[in-house]
Design a protein around this motif. Structure first.
Motif, mmCIF file in Angstrom:
data_model
loop_
_atom_site.group_PDB
_atom_site.id
_atom_site.type_symbol
_atom_site.label_atom_id
_atom_site.label_comp_id
_atom_site.label_asym_id
_atom_site.label_seq_id
_atom_site.Cartn_x
_atom_site.Cartn_y
_atom_site.Cartn_z
ATOM 1 N N ALA A 329 0.840 -1.207 0.000
ATOM 2 C CA ALA A 329 0.000 0.000 0.000
ATOM 3 C C ALA A 329 0.871 1.253 0.000
ATOM 4 N N THR A 451 -7.916 0.339 8.478
ATOM 5 C CA THR A 451 -7.548 1.517 7.683
ATOM 6 C C THR A 451 -7.698 1.229 6.194
ATOM 7 N N LEU A 452 -7.220 0.077 5.762
ATOM 8 C CA LEU A 452 -7.357 -0.282 4.342
ATOM 9 C C LEU A 452 -8.828 -0.457 3.973
ATOM 10 N N ASP A 455 -11.211 2.784 3.391
ATOM 11 C CA ASP A 455 -10.789 3.653 2.281
ATOM 12 C C ASP A 455 -9.569 4.498 2.624
ATOM 13 N N GLY A 456 -8.686 3.969 3.449
ATOM 14 C CA GLY A 456 -7.411 4.632 3.692
ATOM 15 C C GLY A 456 -7.352 5.517 4.906
ATOM 16 N N ALA A 491 -6.362 2.574 -1.354
ATOM 17 C CA ALA A 491 -7.074 1.606 -0.512
ATOM 18 C C ALA A 491 -7.931 0.680 -1.357
ATOM 19 N N GLN A 495 -7.633 -3.242 -1.595
ATOM 20 C CA GLN A 495 -8.764 -4.133 -1.273
ATOM 21 C C GLN A 495 -8.932 -5.196 -2.352
#
Lengths: 643, 147
Positions: A329, A451-452, A455-456, A491, A495
């Motif tokens: 990421a 967090t991922l 959406d970040g 993100a 995903q």
């Protein structure tokens, strides 16, 4: 000697002779008045002494004789789960005490012998089974040289009533609050427990002790020696304040499912322990936090202190491949790679003085970043990390929450271990990029995946939804703060890569699939460091992921310590699937996967029924009763209904 | 050296003394009913004592009643707290699972979902007039205010 009477006669005789009867009476009256005056002065003096000089002292003595101050213990606040189900509450227990002086002969102050009120051996024999103690133990307490000894504390109220009914002199019963956990071991490491005096010692009971404990009150009244209240006397009540209730985000059903799944993994894979966390993506609320082996806070015994720890927060482990998602990421966010960027990946790579290999040998291949994650390639991840560099890797890992506490404030929370990049050496970058040389708690790992999935945006985990005061209304806790770590695009790309890691043909997390839902996640298998240096031959298996993958609602992270087999995809992924399924159903998250139509489902059901009939027909040939002996649904032998 | 001041007699007092007769006839005092007066006083005293004692006795009796009521309240609170704990223990998923297994139930397999070919009311289709929304507080029935 002989002259003295004569001299006396000479002086006194004229005075007597000169007084008349009236004068004598007056003189006597005057003497009497003087005596009365003296007595009056004495009385007045004593009056002044009592009423003025020592007035406060006597007033205090008087008050002490009749006043009774009864302490009203505060009821400790309850702890609820998110649906209002009681996880911890307080009931009234019975504390049994004795005055050992009554069980031995004594003498009064004037030497009168006083026999023992009762035979201590007889009393000990009678009380021991009720108290749940040995007779010798009770007898030893009754024979101590003390005025007050506890025979048992916080026993059941009924036990207190039974002992009171026995009516032994010198044995008393006090009401004392007793903390109980109706679910037994459910969420025991999260809730913690209180000590014998009601102080929070562990877990949330300790963290929120000040608001849970309430404030004791007092009843001041005047009571006659017989024990009756003096009705017109002073009566002041300072009511106790009930402790504030806590409402947790835990869901009792999900918590139970997590504990069952963790216990099952420990048993099935002969593991040392297992830990599971389920979090809600949008709020960071912890839906379940389970650790096995656990304990029952209602029946704590010395020796199982190791089970008291909330391992999800206090224990750290090397995350292994689950951390590759953070490394990739970071590279995506920095624009160094895209999911389709190809890498020439061999099955080994030499960095500095060490050689790093993939888990399985493979020919030299050209894999995209997405395939590197799907196959969990160490070599490919190291190649990506080399483009990223030490400084940026450390910054992103810290952004995902590694190396610092989560802000939960839970007692003994570990910040994990992530050294500053200035202290890294030659092999640190490749080692840390694949989840070694770094230690995390399971909560940190779950937060990173949240967090991922969010959406970040990193969101602070939350263990308390709010408090409930005396008005019975919920006062919500402050909303969790969020902080952007990577962009929404990054993100989303991550995903999708994690979805491929579960559902892709080469994905290592196939066993994490949940029927009806799309799932994204990553497996992890990491050697445990050897305390003597280097790495041991023991492993930690882990899995972290989210569902529904296209609109993540829930994150689940699993860690199994020293299992056999060792692989996260074999050991931890099924636990993830079991807990995730229970969480999705409990939270009423609609499925997003391809579900069969009703007609297709009915057709499958008919096929299954046909297969079962055929199987039962075959089994009937072998067993004339047609009932497997180990079938739990079989009627027990001798059941009247059978005939 | 110093003059001694003698008080001067006021003319008014001299006049009164001069006008007052040396002897006058005093009317015969009315006979007092001593017995009646004593009886009234005794009755009043007895009434006051009886009233004070009665009030004190009533207050003591009320104190006993108040203690009994307080004991009943405490017993009720104790019983309520115990019942709350018992209900929570009975609702525990682990206990329900064990009870179900003892009754011969078997754990269900993984959940399966169906995709219906047409909407049912549960999917959002509304039949009839919908009821007004009721704000529910699932926590309310068991929280502090009702302890």
């Amino acid at each position: 000697m002989t002259e003295q009477p004569r001299r006396r006669r000479f002086t006194r005789a004229p005075r007597i002779l000169t007084r008349t009867g009236e004068q004598l009476a007056v003189r006597r009256i005057r003497w009497l008045l003087v005596i009365y005056g003296l007595v009056l002065l004495l009385v007045l003096g004593q009056l002044v002494n009592i009423q003025v000089v020592q007035a406060d002292d006597y007033a205090d003595r008087s008050v002490r004789q009749r006043e009774r101050v009864i302490e009203l213990p505060a009821t400790r606040g309850r702890i609820y789960d998110r649906d209002g189900d009681v996880l911890a509450t307080s009931i009234e227990g019975a504390t049994i005490y004795a005055d050992p002086r009554g069980f031995r002969p004594s003498e009064t102050a004037d030497g009168t012998p006083v026999p023992a009120a009762a035979d201590p051996v007889e009393v000990a024999n009678e009380l021991a089974p009720l108290l749940g103690r040995d007779v010798d133990d009770v007898l030893e307490r009754l024979q101590r040289d003390a005025h007050f000894v506890y025979l048992g504390r916080q026993l059941d109220h009924e036990v207190g009533q039974q002992i009171q009914a026995l009516g032994y002199p010198g044995i008393g019963v006090l009401a004392e609050p007793k903390r109980v956990y109706p679910g037994g071991g459910l969420a025991a490491q999260v809730l913690g427990f209180t000590g014998i005096d009601g102080d929070g010692l562990q877990g949330l009971e300790a963290q929120y002790d000040t608001i849970l404990r309430g404030r004791p009150g007092a009843l001041f009244l005047e009571r006659a020696p017989g024990g009756l209240d003096i009705a017109p006397g002073v009566r002041e009540l300072t009511p106790s304040q009930v402790g504030t209730d806590l409402v947790l985000p835990l869901d009792r059903d999900i918590q139970h499912a997590a504990e069952m799944a963790a216990a099952g993994a420990v048993e099935r894979f002969d593991a040392r322990s297992a830990t599971v966390i389920a979090m809600e993506v949008a709020t960071g609320e912890i839906l379940a936090m389970a650790s096995t082996p656990g304990f029952d806070p209602n029946r704590r015994v010395s020796g199982d202190e190791d089970a008291w720890r909330n391992r999800a927060i206090t224990d750290v482990f090397e995350p292994g491949s689950t951390q590759k998602a953070f490394t990739v990421a970071a590279a995506l966010e920095e624009g160094l790679v895209t999911p389709t960027t190809p890498f020439e990946v061999r099955d080994r790579i030499r960095v500095h003085s060490s050689t790093f290999t993939d888990s399985h040998p493979h020919p030299d291949s050209t894999w995209t970043v997405s395939e590197i994650i799907e196959r969990s390639s160490n070599v490919g991840t190291i190649q990506i990390a080399q483009e990223l560099g030490e400084q940026r890797l450390e910054a992103y890992l810290r952004g995902f929450g590694l190396g610092r506490t989560t802000g939960l404030g839970f007692p003994a929370e570990s910040p994990g271990l992530l050294m500053p990049h200035e202290d890294w050496w030659g092999t640190s970058l490749p080692t840390i990029s694949i989840g070694h040389g770094v230690a995390v708690t399971l909560l940190q790992l779950a937060s990173g995946y949240t967090t991922l999935a969010n959406d970040g945006s990193a969101i602070t985990p939350s263990m308390v939804r709010g408090t409930v005061g005396s008005d019975g209304r919920l006062s919500p806790s402050p909303r969790s703060t969020s902080q952007r770590v990577v962009s929404r695009d990054t993100a989303t790309q991550m995903q999708q890569m994690l979805i491929d890691a579960v559902s892709g043909d080469a994905g290592t997390g196939a066993l994490a699939a949940v029927p009806g839902y799309s799932v994204g996640g990553k497996t992890g298998t990491a050697r445990k460091p050897d305390p003597a240096g280097g790495y041991s031959d023991r492993y930690v298996a882990s899995f972290a992921g989210f569902a529904p993958a296209h609109d993540p609602q829930i994150v689940v992270a699993v860690m199994v310590d020293e299992p056999y087999p060792i692989w996260g995809g074999v050991v931890a992924a099924p636990v993830f699937a079991e807990v995730m399924e229970a969480a999705l159903i409990a939270r009423r998250v609609p499925p997003d996967g391809a579900s069969p139509t009703l007609a297709e489902a009915l057709e499958r059901a008919r096929d299954l029924a046909r297969e079962r009939e055929e199987a039962e027909a075959g089994a009937a040939d072998e067993d004339p009763l047609g009932i497997p002996v180990d079938d739990p649904a079989s009627p027990p032998a001798g059941d009247p209904a059978e005939g | 050296m110093t003059a001694i001041l003698t008080p001067r007699r006021s003319p008014r007092s001299a006049t009164i003394r001069d006008d007052r007769p040396d002897l006058r006839v005093v009317p015969e005092p009315r006979p007092r009913h001593t017995l009646g007066y004593a009886l009234v006083m005794v009755l009043l005293l007895a009434g006051a004592v009886f009233g004070a004692v009665a009030l004190n006795a009533l207050a003591a009796a009320e104190a006993v009643a108040a203690r009994n009521l307080e004991r009943q309240v405490a017993e009720g609170e104790r019983e309520y707290a115990r019942l709350v704990a018992d209900v929570a223990a009975l609702e525990d998923p682990g206990r329900i699972r064990e009870a179900a297994l003892e009754l011969g139930l078997v754990p269900s397999g993984p959940a399966r979902h169906l995709q219906l070919e047409r909407n049912l009311p549960a999917d959002g289709a509304v039949v009839g007039t919908p009821l007004p929304e009721v704000t529910s507080d699932p926590l309310k029935p068991v929280l502090s205010a009702e302890r």
